[in-house]
Design an enzyme around this catalytic site. Structure first.
Site, short mmCIF file in Angstrom:
data_model
loop_
_atom_site.label_atom_id
_atom_site.label_comp_id
_atom_site.label_asym_id
_atom_site.label_seq_id
_atom_site.Cartn_x
_atom_site.Cartn_y
_atom_site.Cartn_z
N ASP A 1 0.83 -1.20 0.00
CA ASP A 1 0.00 0.00 0.00
C ASP A 1 0.87 1.26 0.00
OD1 ASP A 1 -2.81 0.99 0.31
OD2 ASP A 1 -2.00 1.85 2.16
N GLU B 1 1.54 -0.16 -4.92
CA GLU B 1 0.43 0.72 -5.25
C GLU B 1 0.96 2.09 -5.65
OE1 GLU B 1 -3.57 2.82 -3.32
OE2 GLU B 1 -1.79 2.49 -2.10
N ASP C 1 -10.76 1.40 -3.69
CA ASP C 1 -10.49 2.83 -3.60
C ASP C 1 -11.21 3.66 -4.66
OD1 ASP C 1 -8.77 2.94 -1.38
OD2 ASP C 1 -7.07 2.26 -2.57
#
Length: 573
Positions: A333, A362, A428
């Site tokens: 992340d 990410e 997201d």
């Protein structure tokens, strides 16, 4: 000749070692300016002892809105290579281009060593080729709290009835690992062979991105025994398992942060974070936090990943789940907010533990500096996938879409591009169906285009039943299990696309990609010596005639070689 448009950089995304003795070279020129690109190349040592320079012609490849790319795969028997380019423009003018820039196209200049680019030795190990299995994978992203509730005994105290809305940021519905295990056969039937789980570690939130303990499963999700059962059962079905790690920040409930809260500057974890004053908290005068966070989230203090003790701890975490639970991949992340040195240390350590581990970062923007060079195999490829939705919403013209997509396809080396993580929606983003104004045909067309592009496609849970949802938290609705997914209209379309993608994985990893635009009819073609596959998307208001095909894999609005407005087809010619 537009010299400013010409660019090649050795040992960058412009050069990719594909295998021992094999390298892919790429050069950029201004759009429509150059008509021919040749390469002169040799082993420098052999050339200096009298061996002749060899010449080859590059193929005209993809074009962006401003540039044309040319490519060539060279076989290099000695693994040593020097090379220079000879470019010819529309007026017939020629020029040489190499390591020291431009030079006259004449024999004395081509005899000058300093004009040539150098790849002193092609090491396959330097290529850092991604795991081959990823090219054959269709991922399925699961937000564990919302996929299925298989064990009501571990539900949170404030659990809501499954699927009852509206979904709020603090909603709990009881999804868990047992629920995923219970539905592995459903996912196998759909064709899924890669599971990506959002964080499953101990955390007070429903999303688990504010981790408390990375070594433990959140008790509302189950136990390590449950997770081991999940991994083993997935592997038995030919599925790989990827976990989600949050190393940019910890949650404020973590023991490290709580020690800082208690002991201030004397805490042994004080230099694990970016702290600018004590006691940690909000300045009463300015209202500003005196410590750095993920975004503006006070509950997510940012880690000081340049601290060797922090790096060692993160390696312990990630190695543990590989060695003890046998996972196959990690997704990291907020990777673009962590320093490169940390990623090189962590990725190197994990590859030493499991050489074919898939390491995914990410990033929401172009980040070639994160790929290769000891770091990630791939990134979440939002810059490639998000324009697909804009295309079908008519927010991008087909011509602009082609240019933007080709630009993204040129950002990374070919081996890495083949394993980039391609998702049209995630936890997201708003759901694909909602972004496409609840039009299932557009959704099917977008998925078809996704499956044809280079990279590893990923479906967000519920895509197969046409699950809708706006921005977070509405995009995290509960997976509907009634009616059964197989009974929905979307399911067989998604199932057929996945089956086609998996059956053609090798072809899609190596075939040529090209575009054709006829009015508002967009065609994406993948071709090799054995077959040609064409995806056709009618973005206009009138029907379009198509060339005859031998096989139609999937279509909507196609009849008698006429494609209706808004229709699409996936065909083999």
């Amino acid at each position: 000749m537009q010299l400013a448009g010409i660019l090649h950089r050795p040992e960058s995304e412009d050069t990719a070692v594909l295998a021992d003795h094999q390298v892919l070279l790429r050069i950029q020129t201004a759009l429509t300016d150059i008509v021919k690109v040749e390469i002169k190349y040799a082993d420098m040592y052999l050339w200096q002892t009298g061996a002749p320079m060899q010449t080859a012609v590059l193929e005209k490849g993809l074009a962006t809105q401003a540039n044309q790319y040319w490519t060539l795969t060279l076989n290099v028997p000695t693994n040593r290579l020097i090379y220079g380019f000879r470019l010819t423009d529309q007026a017939g003018q020629t020029i040489g281009y190499g390591d020291d820039g431009f030079f006259d196209d004449c024999a004395p200049a081509w005899a000058t060593t300093s004009h040539y680019f150098h790849l002193p030795y092609l090491h396959v190990s330097d290529a850092e080729l991604p795991p081959a299995w990823v090219k054959e994978t269709v991922w399925y992203q699961i937000f564990p709290e919302r996929f299925a509730n298989g064990d009501t005994t571990n539900d949170p105290a404030q659990v809501q009835a499954w699927g009852r809305g509206p979904v709020k940021t603090d909603s709990f519905y009881g999804g868990d690992l047992r629920g995923i295990i219970d539905h592995l056969d459903d996912l196998a039937d759909l064709g899924i062979n890669g599971l990506y789980l959002c964080p499953i570690f101990t955390s007070p939130s429903n999303h688990k991105y504010d981790t408390l303990d990375h070594f433990e499963i959140d008790p509302h999700f189950g136990t390590k025994k449950d997770f081991q059962e999940l991994v083993d059962a997935a592997h038995e079905r030919g599925m790989h398992v990827m976990l989600d790690a949050v190393f940019n920040h910890f949650g404020t409930a973590s023991p490290q942060w709580q020690d800082v809260v208690k002991n201030g500057a004397q805490s042994r974890f004080a230099d694990w974070f970016h702290i600018h004053g004590y006691p940690v908290g909000q300045d009463p005068e300015t209202g500003q936090l005196n410590y750095e966070t993920f975004g503006t989230a006070a509950t997510m203090p940012k880690l000081n990943t340049q601290n060797p003790a922090v790096r060692d701890y993160l390696i312990q975490i990630t190695s543990y789940w590989i060695q003890q639970l046998n996972i196959d991949a990690w997704r990291f992340d907020v990777a673009d907010e962590v320093d490169h040195g940390t990623w090189r240390v962590i990725c190197g350590a994990l590859r030493a533990v499991k050489p074919d581990i898939y390491l995914l970062g990410e990033s929401w923007h172009d980040s070639p500096s994160l790929v290769g060079n000891g770091q990630f195999d791939a990134l979440m490829n939002y810059p490639l996938t998000q324009p697909i939705l804009s295309l079908f919403n008519h927010e991008l013209t087909p011509k602009a879409y082609i240019g933007k997509t080709n630009l993204q396809l040129m950002q990374y080396r070919q081996p890495n591009q083949q394993v980039m993580f391609n998702a049209l929606d995630t936890h997201d983003t708003a759901r694909m169906l909602t972004v496409l104004h609840d039009d299932p045909v557009k959704m099917q067309a977008a998925l078809t285009l996704l499956m044809m592009l280079p990279g590893a496609p990923c479906l967000y849970y519920g895509t197969e039943v046409g699950l809708a949802g706006g921005p977070d938290p509405d995009n995290r609705r509960c997976m509907p299990w009634q009616p059964a997914p197989k009974q929905t209209a979307m399911y067989p379309v998604v199932q057929r696309l996945i089956a086609w993608r998996k059956a053609n994985a090798a072809f899609l990893a190596t075939s040529q990609l090209s575009w054709q635009l006829t009015g508002e009819l967009l065609q994406l073609q993948r071709q090799d010596a054995t077959q040609t596959v064409v995806g056709q998307f009618n973005l206009g208001t009138t029907s379009q005639a198509l060339a005859p095909a031998t096989t139609t894999v999937l279509s909507h609005g196609l009849a008698d070689d006429q494609l209706a407005a808004g229709g699409f087809s996936l065909q083999v010619r």
